[in-house]
Structure formats: structure tokens, C-alpha cells
Design a protein around this motif. Structure first.
Motif, PDB file in Angstrom:
ATOM      1  N   VAL A 460       0.844  -1.196   0.000  1.00 27.60           N
ATOM      2  CA  VAL A 460       0.000   0.000   0.000  1.00 27.60           C
ATOM      3  C   VAL A 460       0.880   1.246   0.000  1.00 27.60           C
ATOM      4  CG1 VAL A 460      -1.758   1.293   1.266  1.00 27.60           C
ATOM      5  CG2 VAL A 460      -1.837  -1.190   1.234  1.00 27.60           C
ATOM      6  N   PHE A 461       0.433   2.228  -0.761  1.00 25.05           N
ATOM      7  CA  PHE A 461       1.143   3.514  -0.845  1.00 25.05           C
ATOM      8  C   PHE A 461       0.110   4.622  -0.715  1.00 25.05           C
ATOM      9  CE2 PHE A 461       2.371   7.167  -3.428  1.00 25.05           C
ATOM     10  CZ  PHE A 461       3.653   7.445  -2.958  1.00 25.05           C
ATOM     11  N   PHE A 484       2.802   7.451   3.446  1.00 25.95           N
ATOM     12  CA  PHE A 484       2.704   6.253   4.278  1.00 25.95           C
ATOM     13  C   PHE A 484       2.819   5.020   3.395  1.00 25.95           C
ATOM     14  CE2 PHE A 484      -0.018   3.043   6.491  1.00 25.95           C
ATOM     15  CZ  PHE A 484       0.795   2.866   7.598  1.00 25.95           C
ATOM     16  N   GLU A 485       3.743   4.128   3.744  1.00 24.00           N
ATOM     17  CA  GLU A 485       3.912   2.856   3.036  1.00 24.00           C
ATOM     18  C   GLU A 485       3.637   1.707   3.985  1.00 24.00           C
ATOM     19  OE1 GLU A 485       7.670   2.573   1.132  1.00 24.00           O
ATOM     20  OE2 GLU A 485       7.488   4.489   0.082  1.00 24.00           O
ATOM     21  N   TYR A 486       2.937   0.704   3.458  1.00 25.60           N
ATOM     22  CA  TYR A 486       2.495  -0.436   4.273  1.00 25.60           C
ATOM     23  C   TYR A 486       2.705  -1.695   3.450  1.00 25.60           C
ATOM     24  CZ  TYR A 486      -1.176  -3.504   6.303  1.00 25.60           C
ATOM     25  OH  TYR A 486      -1.889  -4.537   6.843  1.00 25.60           O
ATOM     26  N   ASN A 487       3.529  -2.622   3.970  1.00 20.77           N
ATOM     27  CA  ASN A 487       3.823  -3.875   3.265  1.00 20.77           C
ATOM     28  C   ASN A 487       3.631  -5.041   4.223  1.00 20.77           C
ATOM     29  OD1 ASN A 487       6.205  -1.729   2.335  1.00 20.77           O
ATOM     30  ND2 ASN A 487       5.100  -2.652   0.642  1.00 20.77           N
ATOM     31  N   THR A 519       5.925  -0.869   8.107  1.00 22.82           N
ATOM     32  CA  THR A 519       5.284   0.416   7.846  1.00 22.82           C
ATOM     33  C   THR A 519       6.345   1.512   7.857  1.00 22.82           C
ATOM     34  OG1 THR A 519       4.808   0.825  10.193  1.00 22.82           O
ATOM     35  CG2 THR A 519       3.127  -0.316   8.906  1.00 22.82           C
ATOM     36  N   LEU A 520       6.111   2.541   7.061  1.00 20.99           N
ATOM     37  CA  LEU A 520       7.066   3.642   6.935  1.00 20.99           C
ATOM     38  C   LEU A 520       6.317   4.942   6.686  1.00 20.99           C
ATOM     39  CD1 LEU A 520       9.910   4.918   6.479  1.00 20.99           C
ATOM     40  CD2 LEU A 520       9.673   4.218   4.063  1.00 20.99           C
ATOM     41  N   LEU A 521       6.603   5.956   7.524  1.00 21.79           N
ATOM     42  CA  LEU A 521       6.211   7.328   7.238  1.00 21.79           C
ATOM     43  C   LEU A 521       7.418   7.986   6.597  1.00 21.79           C
ATOM     44  CD1 LEU A 521       4.255   8.192  10.497  1.00 21.79           C
ATOM     45  CD2 LEU A 521       3.331   8.207   8.180  1.00 21.79           C
ATOM     46  N   GLU A 522       7.344   8.101   5.266  1.00 17.74           N
ATOM     47  CA  GLU A 522       8.525   8.413   4.467  1.00 17.74           C
ATOM     48  C   GLU A 522       9.116   9.787   4.773  1.00 17.74           C
ATOM     49  OE1 GLU A 522       8.819   9.252  -0.151  1.00 17.74           O
ATOM     50  OE2 GLU A 522       8.501   7.099   0.234  1.00 17.74           O
TER      51      GLU A 522
END
Length: 798
Positions: A460-461, A484-487, A519-522
Motif C-alpha cells: 500500500v502507498f 505512508f507505506e504499508y507492506n 510500515t514507513l512514514l517516508e
């Protein structure tokens, strides 16, 4: 005879034919031929049943069906038999064996006459929604219930025993959320929309049945703490070209068109569905934010409506390589274009209840939501047993959302807020892939082994930006803007073994799952990685005490992984005094689930009574923080929850023109938890009920009404008010049932409301929301061997 019964009968006849053929090699064969036509139209009847049966025992000996031109040919070595020619909706024709039998019996042309009374009976049976029980699940067969005509899958689910869908579109099972939704036994893009978008393009007429799995075995994905709802879609099995077309209009303003076509031959089945239309979804909301410390009150009354255009297209095919091997390919495309105007009218009152400030916040949102779904499935049936099979499926889906929301604050009194403009921009995309392998091996009529594996991938992006209009230009707000990235990858392996005889059954299973989540808050470089493995055992048993009483019991361990909506820290700021956001630091919930259910049949009355218990750890609850008169909602893991409940389902038909069914659920829960030094220990209860009444009136008119009630209940922070509402429908069939006219009303008295209140030492929040009454008038027509109302094209959602 229903279509299902007809299919089962043909399967049995085919098996008998195979057995007879092996023994016939040394005996004298008699060939029987003929052509079957409709008496009125003189057109050939394809798939009519030709049955050879013993004159003394009346048992079937051999059978076949007619081809596309109505002709048939079959052989037998029997000496004392009769021949029966039949087709659903027609009167039977019976022929005795000629006295002077030769090697050829030519029945020549056989004319079948429509049996209008029988056809009406078959249609009535097909329209009733019924529930059947299996070892580890209940199956709700969806009929053409009047109140659901032209409805969405959400509204069909709301008629299923044990299931509730609230006005916000949240699905709960036995009063608890955390339900996993499957389509045809697998995750699907059709059921994975965000928030209220879920199941939006699936309509009542597309659904064949819904499997309710309150205590899933290890064969199922362990996701979903309160259970699984598996929606099985229709796929017409009649040979030839069949289909239906529907047109619907409604209030609030809506129009839709639906078309369903199926073409089936011996080796190929092509199925397709098309839906398009537009719809308006209004919402009215009143709310108050009360600051206890300074005795100030802010009120808000708002109205918004989503005006939506939608398209939905499905195309698929079954390739029958031979009688044991089938390949299915399908693709689905759905597109939604939304525009959402709205207004929020705010007023501020001081400690003396004097109006000091007043302003309006307007919204206009545009969004494009394309969805793609793809599926490849291969199934192999083995010859030694009808349930011995291997199934492989590969599913891919994508969903994207490109939206822009423009807000403007206009002050008419005071200076509590300033005139200003705000813009929210969202660029969102999600890709999902599921690979699944299932193998079922019966070792006898009583023992069965199931094993398999599943690998699930989700990427998810979400690029979210908030801009403010400052000094004649748009300026990005760095505090509210991020990527926000979610894998998430989940690997599952399972095995179950079961024993089942005429009275007693037992099923044991275990599932091992490994979860890898990142998860990443870029923009701010905030990362979180989780990798964990869990074992999920299951036990199910059943015992048949008598022909009228059976018992079922089960245990399973479940997991509820937080979804994107709960993890995503961004949301549209429609009401900037009441904001909701996700929490990327959430952990999963784990639940141990136990239940015992009794199934009773007393005369014309069917009763089901069950008790259950669930123990959940790391419960995900929505919490509220309050600052500067702004409430912010965010989910957190808070403590444990013990839920014990009792459930009742009953159905009674006192006459052939009236049927009543009831569903009631009561549970008592005990919450324990602590957050930031505050204890959340408390107890509470919740009960819900439904009563459905169906009546057959003179002149072929049918009427149905369903009443629903859900009691108030207490949450960790928020208390919810009661819900009470009714749905109704009326139907008339014309032209021998080929054309059906429906009029249905959802929330007949416009009484269904979402009511919530939160009382804390420093603030009090109240909210009241309603969507009003929906009325739909629909006309549908079935052609070929199709039946009306296969698919309405209606797009409905909360």
C-alpha cells in the motif's frame, strides 16, 4: 425440482450409467432415441432429462439429457423398465416399454407442456432465504427477499442471522467487529474497499449464498477474531445462452442498469456481468463539543451527499479440459467517480449560553476509484471419490484513489476562527496477491484429510498532503503532510482431519502462520517492522441425538491484524473539530473462541440455540483526545475482553401464505485495561434482534417486512445509542415469472440513527447521524433459461 436438486439428480444418474455400462458388455443393448420439443413454441428443449427406471422398484437404471436440438440417444440392457421425459417447469411424459421390443425404440417427437402450477412452486422455493448447518459453519442461502431487492451486499448481510451492519457500514458478527470477508472462499478486490466502500459493487441479485463461520477451522485464514463471512456469487450452470436485464430507479435520486449473460456448452462456460448507474447518498449529522473546564459549547449541524457514478464489468470462463480438470479465468473492473458537496454550520456559545461566534465550513470533494481484479483457478477431481480434489488459485487485485477535497471557512459572526481555504490531496494505491493450494483426500466415507498453504502479499502507498491558501498561493502544511507505506506478507500452512458418520462427527486442525509487516512514514522516516509466527488450533464436533435434534461444538484461535484504515495516520478533515486518524504502531488482537449450538426441528418450527465465549487480548479500541475544543480519535491496544453470549434463531410457517423468522443475540462482556494511568475496567451488555414476516397476498402479490433492533451499549470511551428500523418490500410477477416488478424501502420510517456520546472530566461529546429512507423501484427480465433478477446493476453502500 430446484436447479440444485436437478444437478444432483443428473450426477447420480451419470454415476449409475457408468456402473451399468460396465456390466452391459455381455448383455443385449436396446437403443432409445427421440426429440423433445416445447408443445407451444415447437422449439427444442435442451438439457431435458431422459430417465430409464425399473417398473417394479421404480429405481433409476440409466439416464441422459437432450442436446441443443432436443434430441437424445441412450442404451440399456434392462428387460422391465419405463421411460420418463422431464424438464423443470414442464409436465412429465412417461412411456412404457413396448411389448415387442427390438434393438431400437424410437419415441419420435415428444412434446412437453408447461406446468404453470409446478413452475410457480419451484420459483417460490428458490426465493426463500434458508439456513443449513454443517460441521463447522452455517450456510445462508440467499433467496429473492423482497426488502433486499436492488440492495447491496451490506444490506443482504444485515438480513443474515448473527450479522449486523450499522449505519456507518461497519460489519459485526454476534456483536463483535473483526470479521473477515471472503468472496467465493478467497480474498477479493470486491470486498477490500476502504471504509464504507467495502462490497460496494456487489448486489443482492449477484449472491447465491453466504457462509457464516463463527468458529472457523484451521483450513481457513486465521484472520478475523469474531469469524468469517464467505460470500458465494452466482455462476449460472444452465446450458445454452441465459441471462437477465434489470433497470432500477430510486429516491434519493438514483438510476441503474444491469445485464447478466451466461453461455455454457459441454466444455466451456462463459459468464459476464455489467452494471452502471448513478446514485446520491445523503447524510445529516448533528454534534456538540462541550468544554467542561471553561464552560464553552460548540455545536455543528452538517449535511453532505456523495453523488456517484459507477461502472462494473465482470468476464470469466470455465474451461472443462475433461470431466476431472477445470480451469477458471476471470477479470473484474469497477470504476467509481465521486463528487461530494457538503456544509458544516458551527456555532459557539460562552459560559452564559450567549452566541459569540458563527461560521460555515464548505466542502467539495472529487475522487476517482478504479479497481481491477484477476483470478486463475485450477481444480482437479480424482476418480476414486467425489470429494477427492486439488485446488490451486492465484488472485491479483489493485485499487487506487485519486482525490482532492477543497474546504473553505466563512465567518459570519465573531472571530473564533478565521476565513480560510484548505485543500486535501490523496494519491493512494493498493496491490494484493493471494496464492493458495488446497488438497482434500477422503480415505473412506467417514475419514477425510485436508491440507494446504496460502501466501498473501499486500503493498500500500498513500501520499497525503494538506495545503493552506496563504498570501495568494497554496502552501503545504508540513505537520499534516506525509507519505505512508504499508507492506504485509503472510504465509500460512494448515492440516485438518475429520471423522463423520450418521450420528457423530469430529474435526481437528492446526494452522501455522508467519506475518512480516513493515510500515514507513517516508517524510519523517518513522519505521516499524514486525515479524511473528503463531499456531492456530481448532476443534469441531457434532452429534445427532435424533432426527429433530442435533448438537455442535467448536473451539478455534483467531488473529485480527490491524488493517490499513486503522494504521493509516491520515484522514480527510471534513469536520475539523472532530478528526479521526489511524495508528501505525498497533499490534494484532488474538482471540480464543468457544461455542455450543443446538439445532432443533419441531413440526413446522425450526429452532437454533447456541452459547459462546470469546477471550481477546491486545484489544483494539478507539480512544479520544481533546485539546483546543478539537476531538481526535485514534485506535490503541487496550487490555483484554471477555465476551459470553447466547444466540437464538427460529423460523415458523403457520400457513403456506405466511412465514415468520426471528434472530436474537445477547452477550455480556467484561473489559480490563489501562492507558496512560487511567483504568478502563468495566462490564456491559449488548443485545440485538430481527423479526422477518413474509406474506403471499391475492393476485400473485408478495409482501415482506423486517424489523431490526440493537440495544445501547458502553465502550471504552464512547457510548452508543440504540438502533431501531424496518425494511419492507412488495413484488409482482408477470408473464409467467419472466418479468418481476419490485418496490422496496430501506429504513421505512427513517428511524435508523447513529448516536454516540462521550463524557469525560474535561469534555463532553455528542453525535447524531442519519441517512434517511431509500426507496427503489425495479423491473427485471430473464431471457433464455435465465431467471429475472440475476443482477440489478444497483450500487448501494452506507
Amino acid at each position: 425440482m430446484t436447479n440444485k436438486q436437478l444437478k444432483n439428480s443428473l450426477s447420480i444418474l451419470t454415476l449409475l450409467f457408468s456402473m451399468c455400462f460396465l456390466n452391459a458388455q455381455t448383455l443385449k443393448d436396446i437403443e432409445i432415441i427421440g426429440v423433445v420439443l416445447d408443445k407451444n413454441t415447437k422449439q427444442p428443449i435442451e438439457s431435458a432429462t431422459i430417465l430409464i427406471a425399473d417398473n417394479k422398484t421404480l429405481n433409476p437404471i440409466h439416464g441422459s439429457t437432450t442436446n441443443s436440438n432436443g434430441s437424445f440417444s441412450l442404451t440399456t440392457n434392462a428387460t422391465n423398465f419405463y421411460i420418463e421425459v422431464s424438464f423443470i417447469g414442464y409436465k412429465k411424459s412417461i412411456f412404457n416399454k413396448p411389448k415387442n421390443t427390438t434393438k431400437l425404440i424410437d419415441l419420435k417427437t415428444i412434446y412437453l407442456e408447461e406446468d404453470l402450477e409446478s413452475l410457480s412452486e419451484v420459483t417460490i422455493i428458490a426465493e426463500k432465504s434458508t439456513t443449513e448447518f454443517r460441521l463447522d459453519k452455517r450456510i445462508f442461502n440467499v433467496g429473492s427477499d423482497l426488502a433486499s431487492s436492488g440492495s447491496s451486499a451490506l444490506e443482504v448481510l444485515n438480513n443474515v442471522p448473527s450479522v449486523n451492519v450499522d449505519i456507518e457500514g461497519q460489519i459485526s458478527l454476534r456483536g463483535s467487529q473483526g470479521v473477515q470477508i471472503l468472496i467465493n472462499g478467497k480474498p477479493s478486490v470486491l470486498a477490500s474497499g476502504d471504509g464504507n466502500n467495502a462490497l460496494g459493487t456487489i448486489t443482492a441479485e449477484m449472491i447465491e449464498k453466504i457462509e457464516v463461520v463463527t468458529n472457523p477451522s484451521a483450513k481457513y485464514d486465521a484472520e478475523g477474531t469474531s469469524g468469517i463471512l464467505n460470500i458465494i456469487l452466482k455462476k449460472d450452470q444452465k446450458k445454452g445462452i441465459n441471462g437477465s436485464v434489470s433497470v432500477n430507479i430510486g429516491d434519493p435520486s438514483s438510476q441503474s442498469f444491469g445485464l447478466s449473460i451466461n453461455r455454457r456448452t459441454e466444455n466451456l462456460n462463459i459468464f459476464s456481468q455489467l452494471g452502471l448507474g448513478k446514485r446520491t447518498f445523503p447524510r445529516y449529522t448533528d454534534g456538540t463539543n462541550y468544554n467542561v473546564i471553561n464552560d464553552e459549547l460548540i455545536t455543528n449541524n452538517s449535511y453532505n451527499e456523495m453523488r456517484e457514478k459507477f461502472y462494473n464489468f465482470l468476464l470469466g470462463s470455465d474451461f472443462f479440459l475433461n470431466e476431472n480438470n477445470v480451469i477458471t479465468l476471470s477479470v473484474n473492473y469497477a470504476y467509481e467517480k465521486e463528487d461530494t458537496p457538503g456544509t458544516n454550520n458551527y456555532s459557539r456559545f460562552d459560559e452564559n449560553n450567549n452566541l459569540t461566534d458563527q461560521w460555515q465550513r464548505t466542502e467539495f470533494t472529487l475522487a476517482d476509484n478504479p479497481k481491477w481484479g484477476y483470478e486463475l483457478q485450477y481444480k482437479k477431481d480424482f476418480d476414486n471419490h467425489e470429494d477427492h480434489d486439488l485446488l490451486f488459485s492465484a488472485i491479483g487485485s489493485s485499487f487506487s484513489k485519486d482525490s482532492e477535497s477543497d474546504f473553505e471557512d466563512i465567518v459570519s459572526l465573531g472571530s473564533y476562527t478565521e476565513n480560510g481555504q484548505e485543500k486535501n490531496l490523496t494519491d493512494y494505491g493498493r496491490l494484493e496477491y493471494t496464492f493458495k493450494l488446497d488438497y482434500t483426500r477422503p480415505f473412506s466415507e467417514k475419514y477425510t484429510l485436508e491440507t494446504g498453504a496460502q501466501y498473501y502479499i499486500q503493498d500500500v502507498f498513500n501520499d497525503y498532503e494538506v495545503q493552506n491558501f496563504v498570501t495568494n498561493s497554496w502552501v503545504s502544511d508540513p505537520n499534516l503532510t506525509n507519505v505512508f507505506e504499508y507492506n504485509q506478507n503472510v504465509l500460512g500452512l494448515y492440516a485438518t482431519t475429520s471423522y463423520e458418520d450418521e450420528k457423530w462427527g469430529l474435526k481437528l486442525g492446526a494452522r501455522l502462520e508467519n506475518t512480516d509487516l513493515k510500515t514507513l512514514l517516508e517524510t519523517t522516516n518513522e519505521k516499524r517492522n514486525q515479524n511473528y509466527s503463531n499456531l492456530f488450533p481448532s476443534v469441531h464436533t457434532s452429534y445427532k441425538i435424533s432426527e429433530t435434534l442435533s448438537l455442535q461444538a467448536g473451539y478455534s484461535k483467531r488473529i485480527n491484524r490491524p488493517g490499513l484504515r486503522e494504521l493509516n495516520p491520515f484522514s480527510v478533515r471534513r469536520d475539523n473539530f472532530n478528526i479521526s486518524q489511524g495508528n501505525p504502531d498497533l499490534d494484532p488482537e488474538f482471540t480464543d473462541s468457544y461455542e455450543i449450538t443446538s439445532i432443533m426441528k419441531i413440526g413446522d418450527v425450526s429452532l437454533n440455540l447456541g452459547v459462546y465465549h470469546r477471550y481477546t487480548t491486545d484489544v483494539i479500541e478507539e480512544t479520544i483526545t481533546y485539546m483546543d475544543d478539537i476531538s481526535t480519535r485514534m485506535p490503541l491496544n487496550i487490555g483484554t475482553n471477555n465476551v459470553s453470549g447466547i444466540e437464538f434463531n427460529g423460523k415458523y410457517s403457520p400457513a403456506n401464505w405466511a412465514t415468520f423468522s426471528a434472530d436474537a443475540n445477547f452477550n455480556f462482556f467484561k473489559r480490563k485495561g489501562e492507558f496512560e494511568g487511567t483504568s478502563f475496567n468495566f462490564t456491559g451488555d449488548l443485545w440485538s434482534s430481527k423479526l422477518n414476516s413474509q406474506f403471499k397476498l391475492p393476485a400473485g402479490i408478495e409482501f415482506e417486512i423486517t424489523g431490526n433492533y440493537r440495544s445501547p451499549y458502553k465502550g471504552v470511551i464512547e457510548n452508543r445509542g440504540e438502533e431501531i428500523y424496518a425494511d419492507a418490500g412488495i413484488r409482482k410477477k408477470v408473464f409467467k415469472g419472466k418479468v418481476i416488478i419490485n418496490l422496496s424501502a430501506q429504513d421505512v420510517f427513517a428511524s435508523r440513527k447513529f448516536i454516540s456520546s462521550t463524557t469525560q472530566s474535561n469534555y463532553i461529546l455528542n453525535r447524531n447521524s442519519t441517512r434517511g429512507r431509500f426507496i427503489t423501484l425495479g423491473v427485471s427480465y430473464g431471457f433464455g433459461k435465465g431467471e429475472a433478477m440475476e443482477f440489478s446493476g444497483q450500487r448501494r453502500r452506507f
